[in-house]
Design a protein around this motif. Structure first.
Motif, PDB file in Angstrom:
ATOM      1  N   ALA A  22       1.028  -0.716   0.431  1.00  0.00           N
ATOM      2  CA  ALA A  22       0.027   0.463  -0.096  1.00  0.00           C
ATOM      3  C   ALA A  22       0.868   1.222   0.067  1.00  0.00           C
ATOM      4  O   ALA A  22       0.310   2.020  -0.664  1.00  0.00           O
ATOM      5  CB  ALA A  22      -1.070   0.149   1.411  1.00  0.00           C
ATOM      6  N   ALA A  23       1.962   0.431   0.247  1.00  0.00           N
ATOM      7  CA  ALA A  23       2.836   2.538   1.001  1.00  0.00           C
ATOM      8  C   ALA A  23       3.723   2.566  -0.187  1.00  0.00           C
ATOM      9  O   ALA A  23       3.944   4.197  -0.781  1.00  0.00           O
ATOM     10  CB  ALA A  23       3.702   2.917   2.175  1.00  0.00           C
ATOM     11  N   GLU A  24       4.296   1.223  -1.045  1.00  0.00           N
ATOM     12  CA  GLU A  24       4.904   1.505  -2.107  1.00  0.00           C
ATOM     13  C   GLU A  24       3.804   2.276  -3.554  1.00  0.00           C
ATOM     14  O   GLU A  24       4.772   2.684  -3.927  1.00  0.00           O
ATOM     15  CB  GLU A  24       4.956   0.255  -2.282  1.00  0.00           C
ATOM     16  CG  GLU A  24       6.508  -0.250  -3.395  1.00  0.00           C
ATOM     17  CD  GLU A  24       7.212   0.846  -3.648  1.00  0.00           C
ATOM     18  OE1 GLU A  24       8.743   0.665  -4.534  1.00  0.00           O
ATOM     19  OE2 GLU A  24       7.988   0.632  -2.659  1.00  0.00           O
ATOM     20  N   THR A  25       2.575   1.265  -3.348  1.00  0.00           N
ATOM     21  CA  THR A  25       2.113   1.601  -4.959  1.00  0.00           C
ATOM     22  C   THR A  25       0.922   3.083  -4.543  1.00  0.00           C
ATOM     23  O   THR A  25       1.260   3.495  -5.826  1.00  0.00           O
ATOM     24  CB  THR A  25       0.762   0.732  -5.065  1.00  0.00           C
ATOM     25  OG1 THR A  25      -0.385   0.451  -4.068  1.00  0.00           O
ATOM     26  CG2 THR A  25       1.573  -0.648  -5.567  1.00  0.00           C
ATOM     27  N   LYS A  26       0.828   3.696  -3.366  1.00  0.00           N
ATOM     28  CA  LYS A  26      -0.293   4.423  -3.079  1.00  0.00           C
ATOM     29  C   LYS A  26      -1.365   4.077  -3.745  1.00  0.00           C
ATOM     30  O   LYS A  26      -2.185   5.040  -4.257  1.00  0.00           O
ATOM     31  CB  LYS A  26       0.370   5.746  -3.500  1.00  0.00           C
ATOM     32  CG  LYS A  26       1.738   5.891  -2.514  1.00  0.00           C
ATOM     33  CD  LYS A  26       2.111   7.802  -2.552  1.00  0.00           C
ATOM     34  CE  LYS A  26       3.049   7.738  -1.663  1.00  0.00           C
ATOM     35  NZ  LYS A  26       4.103   6.847  -1.105  1.00  0.00           N
TER      36      LYS A  26
END
Length: 157
Positions: A22-26
């Motif tokens: 989630a943090a990586e792809t936003k």
């Protein structure tokens, strides 16, 4: 392009996906595409509990996903697609859905699959499917968590 990443992961939604990816792809929407899971209301309800705050989640079958993409339902969103099998991604590509990249997380070592990495095992059909996806210009790599180095699946199959 609404799809920002597609991930083949037989666990579909789990802690690593909703926290690290989630943090990586936003991503603004998590889309689980699976014909069986989409019919299991209890499983769908438990998956929805794990979605990151402020994001949407769809848990739908392949035909409905294709219809919704073609209808423009997600055009203004960043969609992270999650599937159990690479064959589902081929169906999306056949329907004209653009997929920029395929990430392979977990495919269980069962049903006669051959282990190719710590968390990924494949059978002959899955090898053919990954080769077909690559042939269509979509890179496929194994990467369990975002901090792991990506490994091009072609080197392992």
């Amino acid at each position: 392009m609404p799809v920002i990443l597609a991930r083949v992961d037989q666990r579909l939604i789990h802690g690593i996906v909703v926290n690290q990816w989630a943090a990586e792809t936003k991503a603004g929407r998590y889309m689980v595409i699976d014909d069986e899971v989409s019919q299991d209301e209890a499983l769908k309800a438990s998956m929805r509990l794990s979605k990151p705050a402020g994001t949407g989640m769809s848990i739908i079958n392949t035909d409905k996903a294709i219809h919704n993409f073609r209808n423009g339902n997600y055009d203004s969103q960043k969609v992270f697609v999650l599937v159990k099998e690479p064959s589902t991604l081929i169906q999306l590509l056949d329907a004209g859905i653009k997929i920029p990249k395929v990430n392979v997380g977990i495919i269980f070592d069962e049903d006669g699959r051959k282990n190719i990495s710590k968390f990924v095992s494949v059978n002959e059909q899955e090898v053919k499917d990954f080769k077909e996806i690559e042939k269509r210009g979509v890179p496929c790599s194994i990467q369990y968590v975002p901090n792991d180095q990506e490994v091009d699946i072609k080197k392992l199959i």
